[in-house]
Design a protein around this motif. Structure first.
Motif, PDB file in Angstrom:
ATOM      1  N   ASN A 102       0.836  -1.361   0.192  1.00  0.00           N
ATOM      2  CA  ASN A 102       0.142   0.119  -0.075  1.00  0.00           C
ATOM      3  C   ASN A 102       0.774   1.339   0.037  1.00  0.00           C
ATOM      4  OD1 ASN A 102      -2.877  -1.355   0.501  1.00  0.00           O
ATOM      5  ND2 ASN A 102      -1.565  -2.174   2.078  1.00  0.00           N
ATOM      6  N   PRO A 103       1.594   1.622  -1.002  1.00  0.00           N
ATOM      7  CA  PRO A 103       2.646   2.642  -1.135  1.00  0.00           C
ATOM      8  C   PRO A 103       1.874   3.991  -1.390  1.00  0.00           C
ATOM      9  CG  PRO A 103       2.321   1.753  -3.168  1.00  0.00           C
ATOM     10  CD  PRO A 103       1.643   0.661  -2.395  1.00  0.00           C
ATOM     11  N   ASN A 104       0.294   3.952  -1.192  1.00  0.00           N
ATOM     12  CA  ASN A 104      -0.377   5.285  -1.382  1.00  0.00           C
ATOM     13  C   ASN A 104      -0.524   5.870  -0.003  1.00  0.00           C
ATOM     14  OD1 ASN A 104      -2.089   2.627  -0.705  1.00  0.00           O
ATOM     15  ND2 ASN A 104      -3.729   3.967  -0.516  1.00  0.00           N
ATOM     16  N   ILE A 105      -0.419   5.101   1.047  1.00  0.00           N
ATOM     17  CA  ILE A 105      -0.712   5.690   2.454  1.00  0.00           C
ATOM     18  C   ILE A 105      -0.227   6.991   2.662  1.00  0.00           C
ATOM     19  CG2 ILE A 105      -1.037   5.302   4.838  1.00  0.00           C
ATOM     20  CD1 ILE A 105      -1.628   2.336   4.121  1.00  0.00           C
ATOM     21  N   HIS A 106      -0.561   7.865   3.245  1.00  0.00           N
ATOM     22  CA  HIS A 106       0.061   9.203   3.722  1.00  0.00           C
ATOM     23  C   HIS A 106      -0.354   9.552   4.996  1.00  0.00           C
ATOM     24  CE1 HIS A 106       1.740  13.405   3.136  1.00  0.00           C
ATOM     25  NE2 HIS A 106       0.608  13.701   3.861  1.00  0.00           N
ATOM     26  N   PRO A 107       0.554  10.194   5.853  1.00  0.00           N
ATOM     27  CA  PRO A 107       1.763  10.572   5.801  1.00  0.00           C
ATOM     28  C   PRO A 107       2.848   9.052   6.168  1.00  0.00           C
ATOM     29  CG  PRO A 107       1.356  11.220   8.026  1.00  0.00           C
ATOM     30  CD  PRO A 107      -0.089  10.836   7.153  1.00  0.00           C
ATOM     31  N   TYR A 108       4.033   9.006   6.041  1.00  0.00           N
ATOM     32  CA  TYR A 108       4.823   8.104   6.418  1.00  0.00           C
ATOM     33  C   TYR A 108       4.461   7.369   7.925  1.00  0.00           C
ATOM     34  CZ  TYR A 108       8.438   4.663   7.403  1.00  0.00           C
ATOM     35  OH  TYR A 108       9.117   3.404   7.683  1.00  0.00           O
TER      36      TYR A 108
END
Length: 206
Positions: free
Chosen positions: A33-39
């Motif tokens: 899930n590289p879409n998640i913000h913030p880190y």
């Protein structure tokens, strides 16, 4: 059936895991899930997915890659193209990216099929996800296991509370965070969506 279950998060995994296991399937979770913000939110959701897997005895494969820049490039490009009148072209892109990666992983690791916990949420574009997943399955030659998990949404929330899991307040990306908390955006987006729907109606009647 040996199924790879793409996990968008721990809480959304609660009902699908229980249901699929009850139906006799063997599951492995897959977090991508590289879409998640913030880190910090990404890390917390990843940790919660692992925590959930440990509590229910689920094998899980984790992709820790935090590729926010690629996500933003793809999302903004999708918004700019506006190839269709879908309400959120960036969401279609996001579904496709994650489901495609799950399909590839499933194919390369000997699974019978792939599916996703995304199909439990009443807040996602369900039909769009299904269409995207079916096209990916055909292209990659790996079956997509479809089930409408939304019927178990409330049960999943209960399980989540019983397991004392962190439950996030928005979908995950920077855009959904804005939609969740920015009242001005909500008003502006409501007008935009109304206009798009009116345009679609006119096109359908031509």
């Amino acid at each position: 059936m040996k199924i790879l279950l793409h996990m968008c998060c721990g809480p959304c995994s609660c009902y699908p895991v229980r249901k699929l296991r009850a139906d006799g399937h063997v599951l492995t979770g897959y977090f991508f899930n590289p879409n998640i913000h913030p880190y910090k939110e990404f890390k917390r959701r990843l940790d919660t997915a692992v925590e959930f897997a440990e509590k229910v005895g689920l094998d899980i494969a984790v992709d820790k890659n935090y590729d926010l820049r690629t996500f933003l490039r793809r999302a903004l490009s999708a918004e700019k193209r506006e190839e269709t009148l879908t309400e959120k072209p960036r969401c279609r892109m996001c579904y496709a990216w994650r489901l495609h990666q799950a399909a590839i992983y499933a194919k390369e690791n000997g699974f019978d099929a792939f599916t996703s916990t995304l199909f439990v949420s009443p807040y996602q574009l369900h039909d769009v996800m299904k269409e995207v997943a079916e096209k990916i399955a055909q292209a990659e030659k790996i079956p997509f296991f479809y089930e409408d998990f939304r019927v178990g949404w409330d049960e999943g929330v209960t399980i989540c509370k019983e397991l004392d899991l962190y439950r996030q307040p928005y979908c995950g990306c920077i855009f959904s965070e804005e939609e969740r908390y920015n009242n001005r955006w909500k008003k502006e987006n409501k007008k935009k969506m109304k206009k798009l729907r009116e345009q679609k109606i006119l096109m359908d009647n031509v």
